[in-house]
Scaffold this active site. Structure first.
Site, PDB file in Angstrom:
ATOM      1  N   ASP A 162       0.799  -1.125  -0.055  1.00 33.69           N
ATOM      2  CA  ASP A 162       0.077   0.290  -0.053  1.00 33.69           C
ATOM      3  C   ASP A 162       0.700   1.205   0.014  1.00 33.69           C
ATOM      4  O   ASP A 162       0.698   2.045   0.974  1.00 33.69           O
ATOM      5  CB  ASP A 162      -1.095  -0.034   1.179  1.00 33.69           C
ATOM      6  CG  ASP A 162      -2.058  -1.154   0.997  1.00 33.69           C
ATOM      7  OD1 ASP A 162      -1.987  -1.893   0.338  1.00 33.69           O
ATOM      8  OD2 ASP A 162      -2.857  -1.361   2.219  1.00 33.69           O
ATOM      9  N   ASP A 183      -0.210  -4.730  -3.718  1.00 31.52           N
ATOM     10  CA  ASP A 183      -1.658  -3.853  -3.986  1.00 31.52           C
ATOM     11  C   ASP A 183      -0.665  -2.171  -3.616  1.00 31.52           C
ATOM     12  O   ASP A 183      -1.539  -1.575  -3.034  1.00 31.52           O
ATOM     13  CB  ASP A 183      -2.543  -3.873  -3.064  1.00 31.52           C
ATOM     14  CG  ASP A 183      -3.177  -5.191  -2.689  1.00 31.52           C
ATOM     15  OD1 ASP A 183      -2.866  -5.865  -4.300  1.00 31.52           O
ATOM     16  OD2 ASP A 183      -3.888  -5.782  -2.028  1.00 31.52           O
TER      17      ASP A 183
END
Length: 235
Positions: A162, A183
């Site tokens: 992230d 991600d």
């Protein structure tokens, strides 16, 4: 209906137009040679409900501090004084699941783990590295944005899971470098990445967009390259 190419070009134009500033500059230098030693203290010196474009020039160095730009301070430009973005590093080490030092008894979530939080509109960043130095420990955001017309030029974003969280409206990344593991580009913003490098550390998912159904575009990559090791995936 406008073409996709025209719509993307208009988005880039609108996002890139925020780099406006007058001649007055606020200088930040860790060695004390500027008006302020920390980036946050320079931000705090600007009055709330600011309507005047301001330039904050940041001298080369490593600034270990959590930085929050409040909603009432739009129109700011943050400019690394060295065109080599790796020379000016804004870093912090919060991560999801840690005890929240600002709220005793609570844990930090993904939102709240960021090293830098941009909440107002019309913010420009140039020649800077944004890092979350918590390591491979879970969600640990280097940059989270909530505003509209935010632009990054020649910036680096370093983390693991992230790393980059554009979660507002229109956001532009030109000639940038984004590095992470899982991600590491995610959020609901319409974000254009142009002439940028996306670097995956040891494979994993590159993106996890949460674009609203009514939003025409989510994460848009133009003339970018993916580097790294292992298999990299997007969804």
């Amino acid at each position: 209906m406008p073409s996709i190419r025209f719509s993307i070009a208009l988005l880039i134009l609108l996002s890139g137009s925020v780099a406006l500033a007058d001649d007055s500059q606020i200088v930040v230098a860790a060695d004390g040679s500027g008006a302020f030693k920390t980036v946050q203290s320079a931000i705090d010196s600007i009055p709330d409900n600011n309507t005047q474009p301001r330039v904050i020039v940041i001298k080369p160095g490593t600034y270990k501090e959590r930085i929050i730009i409040p909603k009432g301070k739009p129109g700011l430009t943050f400019r690394g004084d060295d065109k080599d973005a790796s020379k000016t590093v804004l870093t912090f080490n919060r991560h999801s699941g840690m005890d929240d030092p600002d709220a005793p008894g609570k844990k930090v979530g993904t939102s709240g783990s960021e090293s830098v939080l941009i909440t107002p509109d019309q913010i420009t960043c140039e020649n800077l590295t944004f890092e979350n130095s918590a390591g491979d420990i879970g969600q640990a955001v280097a940059m989270r944005t909530l505003g509209d017309k935010i632009a990054f030029y020649n910036c680096r974003f370093i983390g693991w899971q992230d790393t980059l969280y554009p979660n507002g409206a229109r956001t532009y990344f030109g000639n940038c470098y984004i590095e992470g593991r899982t991600d590491f580009i995610f959020g609901r913003a319409t974000a254009v990445f142009e002439n940028s490098e996306i670097h995956s550390k040891n494979g994993g998912f590159l993106t996890a967009a949460s674009t609203n159904p009514q939003t025409p575009y989510g994460l848009v990559f133009l003339n970018c390259k993916i580097t790294g090791e292992g298999a990299a995936m997007t969804y």
